[in-house]
Write a protein that holds these residues in place. Structure first.
Motif, PDB file in Angstrom:
ATOM      1  N   ALA A  74      46.434  56.679  47.585  1.00  0.00           N
ATOM      2  CA  ALA A  74      46.230  55.756  46.510  1.00  0.00           C
ATOM      3  C   ALA A  74      46.600  54.417  46.324  1.00  0.00           C
ATOM      4  O   ALA A  74      47.748  54.287  46.496  1.00  0.00           O
ATOM      5  CB  ALA A  74      46.230  56.694  45.065  1.00  0.00           C
ATOM      6  N   VAL A  75      45.586  53.733  46.219  1.00  0.00           N
ATOM      7  CA  VAL A  75      46.041  52.117  46.263  1.00  0.00           C
ATOM      8  C   VAL A  75      45.638  51.775  44.611  1.00  0.00           C
ATOM      9  O   VAL A  75      44.345  51.547  44.587  1.00  0.00           O
ATOM     10  CB  VAL A  75      45.557  51.273  47.194  1.00  0.00           C
ATOM     11  N   LEU A  76      46.646  51.238  43.877  1.00  0.00           N
ATOM     12  CA  LEU A  76      46.039  50.852  42.563  1.00  0.00           C
ATOM     13  C   LEU A  76      45.987  49.317  42.559  1.00  0.00           C
ATOM     14  O   LEU A  76      45.940  48.590  43.677  1.00  0.00           O
ATOM     15  CB  LEU A  76      47.148  51.405  41.370  1.00  0.00           C
ATOM     16  N   LEU A  77      45.964  48.544  41.296  1.00  0.00           N
ATOM     17  CA  LEU A  77      45.633  47.255  41.284  1.00  0.00           C
ATOM     18  C   LEU A  77      47.033  46.335  41.872  1.00  0.00           C
ATOM     19  O   LEU A  77      47.875  46.856  41.637  1.00  0.00           O
ATOM     20  CB  LEU A  77      45.116  46.821  39.852  1.00  0.00           C
ATOM     21  N   ASP A 108      26.361  52.372  44.153  1.00  0.00           N
ATOM     22  CA  ASP A 108      24.980  52.460  44.401  1.00  0.00           C
ATOM     23  C   ASP A 108      24.059  52.903  43.179  1.00  0.00           C
ATOM     24  O   ASP A 108      23.011  52.831  43.470  1.00  0.00           O
ATOM     25  CB  ASP A 108      25.097  54.061  45.599  1.00  0.00           C
ATOM     26  N   LYS A 109      24.601  53.186  42.286  1.00  0.00           N
ATOM     27  CA  LYS A 109      23.897  53.703  40.973  1.00  0.00           C
ATOM     28  C   LYS A 109      23.826  52.438  39.961  1.00  0.00           C
ATOM     29  O   LYS A 109      23.322  52.621  39.056  1.00  0.00           O
ATOM     30  CB  LYS A 109      24.610  55.048  40.352  1.00  0.00           C
ATOM     31  N   GLY A 110      24.456  51.244  40.241  1.00  0.00           N
ATOM     32  CA  GLY A 110      24.064  50.167  39.800  1.00  0.00           C
ATOM     33  C   GLY A 110      25.122  49.979  38.433  1.00  0.00           C
ATOM     34  O   GLY A 110      24.892  49.139  37.779  1.00  0.00           O
ATOM     35  N   TRP A 111      26.262  50.791  38.370  1.00  0.00           N
ATOM     36  CA  TRP A 111      27.493  50.415  37.244  1.00  0.00           C
ATOM     37  C   TRP A 111      28.333  49.403  37.540  1.00  0.00           C
ATOM     38  O   TRP A 111      28.912  49.189  36.511  1.00  0.00           O
ATOM     39  CB  TRP A 111      27.877  52.078  36.921  1.00  0.00           C
ATOM     40  N   GLY A 112      28.457  48.999  38.808  1.00  0.00           N
ATOM     41  CA  GLY A 112      29.477  48.184  39.057  1.00  0.00           C
ATOM     42  C   GLY A 112      29.491  47.542  40.350  1.00  0.00           C
ATOM     43  O   GLY A 112      28.500  47.732  41.074  1.00  0.00           O
ATOM     44  N   GLU A 113      30.568  46.702  40.769  1.00  0.00           N
ATOM     45  CA  GLU A 113      30.481  46.050  41.925  1.00  0.00           C
ATOM     46  C   GLU A 113      31.981  46.050  42.464  1.00  0.00           C
ATOM     47  O   GLU A 113      32.816  46.236  41.606  1.00  0.00           O
ATOM     48  CB  GLU A 113      30.104  44.784  41.895  1.00  0.00           C
ATOM     49  N   ARG A 114      32.244  45.700  43.706  1.00  0.00           N
ATOM     50  CA  ARG A 114      33.711  45.438  44.415  1.00  0.00           C
ATOM     51  C   ARG A 114      33.980  43.953  43.744  1.00  0.00           C
ATOM     52  O   ARG A 114      33.170  43.076  43.907  1.00  0.00           O
ATOM     53  CB  ARG A 114      33.513  45.524  45.750  1.00  0.00           C
ATOM     54  N   HIS A 115      35.203  43.953  43.644  1.00  0.00           N
ATOM     55  CA  HIS A 115      35.847  42.594  43.276  1.00  0.00           C
ATOM     56  C   HIS A 115      35.634  41.640  44.522  1.00  0.00           C
ATOM     57  O   HIS A 115      35.548  42.004  45.485  1.00  0.00           O
ATOM     58  CB  HIS A 115      37.225  42.550  43.010  1.00  0.00           C
ATOM     59  N   PRO A 116      35.371  40.504  44.060  1.00  0.00           N
ATOM     60  CA  PRO A 116      35.182  39.310  45.294  1.00  0.00           C
ATOM     61  C   PRO A 116      36.370  39.619  46.482  1.00  0.00           C
ATOM     62  O   PRO A 116      36.069  38.984  47.582  1.00  0.00           O
ATOM     63  CB  PRO A 116      35.189  38.129  44.738  1.00  0.00           C
ATOM     64  N   LEU A 117      37.506  39.752  46.087  1.00  0.00           N
ATOM     65  CA  LEU A 117      38.510  39.723  46.957  1.00  0.00           C
ATOM     66  C   LEU A 117      38.965  41.160  47.450  1.00  0.00           C
ATOM     67  O   LEU A 117      39.957  41.385  48.099  1.00  0.00           O
ATOM     68  CB  LEU A 117      39.775  39.192  46.206  1.00  0.00           C
ATOM     69  N   ASN A 123      42.244  47.306  46.009  1.00  0.00           N
ATOM     70  CA  ASN A 123      41.205  48.152  45.744  1.00  0.00           C
ATOM     71  C   ASN A 123      40.719  47.941  44.236  1.00  0.00           C
ATOM     72  O   ASN A 123      41.300  48.633  43.111  1.00  0.00           O
ATOM     73  CB  ASN A 123      41.825  49.466  45.984  1.00  0.00           C
ATOM     74  N   VAL A 124      40.123  46.952  43.945  1.00  0.00           N
ATOM     75  CA  VAL A 124      39.650  46.516  42.581  1.00  0.00           C
ATOM     76  C   VAL A 124      38.149  46.650  42.688  1.00  0.00           C
ATOM     77  O   VAL A 124      37.356  45.945  43.441  1.00  0.00           O
ATOM     78  CB  VAL A 124      40.344  45.413  42.391  1.00  0.00           C
ATOM     79  N   VAL A 125      37.341  47.422  41.695  1.00  0.00           N
ATOM     80  CA  VAL A 125      36.027  47.394  41.560  1.00  0.00           C
ATOM     81  C   VAL A 125      35.696  46.987  39.952  1.00  0.00           C
ATOM     82  O   VAL A 125      36.602  47.305  39.173  1.00  0.00           O
ATOM     83  CB  VAL A 125      35.368  48.795  41.701  1.00  0.00           C
TER      84      VAL A 125
END
Length: 155
Positions: A74-77, A108-117, A123-125
């Protein structure tokens, strides 16, 4: 462990900032919904310590694992990658760590996106801020998945 299964989010995706700070610029959470989200997180994220984020804007409510290591792999923030697993911004959106499988479902379901970095060590969404009671229930499920990823067990 069970992976997320989300409905498709209604409407278009909100506008977000293209760089850091990565914030939600439209379709923000109403104050009441945002406060209920924060209260739910404070009451339900056992083992989490609440304090200012190590990476977010001032005023973000952040949740850390103190004294407990995340499961292997697991990779946290950032910056520590093993402590902060989620935070709520003033606009009601959240940044969090999720498994790759749950990230795909979120995007895929439109609830979020990956962080620009976003990268293997960033590992930030972003989970878009909930606007309604129904979206608040979805946000709770996604936050629960982040908690599961960070701790190795369900809420």
């Amino acid at each position: 462990m069970t992976a997320l299964t989300l409905p498709v989010r209604a409407g278009e995706r909100p506008r977000t900032g293209p760089s850091v700070p990565h914030v939600q610029l439209s379709q923000n959470s109403p104050d009441e919904v945002r406060e209920r989200l924060k209260r739910w997180m404070t009451e339900n994220l056992r083992e989490a310590v609440i304090r200012p984020s190590e990476i977010s804007e001032p005023g973000a409510l952040a949740f850390f694992l103190d004294g407990a290591a995340p499961p292997a792999g697991a990779v946290l923030l950032p910056p520590r990658l093993n402590a902060e697993f989620a935070h709520v911004h003033a606009d009601g959106s959240l940044h969090m760590a999720l498994s790759e499988e749950d990230q795909r479902e979120l995007v895929d379901k439109g609830w979020g996106e990956r962080h620009p970095l976003y990268s293997p060590t960033v590992n930030v969404v972003m989970l878009y801020g909930p606007r309604t009671d129904g979206e608040l229930r979805v946000a709770e499920a996604v936050i629960g998945a982040s908690y599961r990823y960070a701790t190795g067990h369900d809420l």
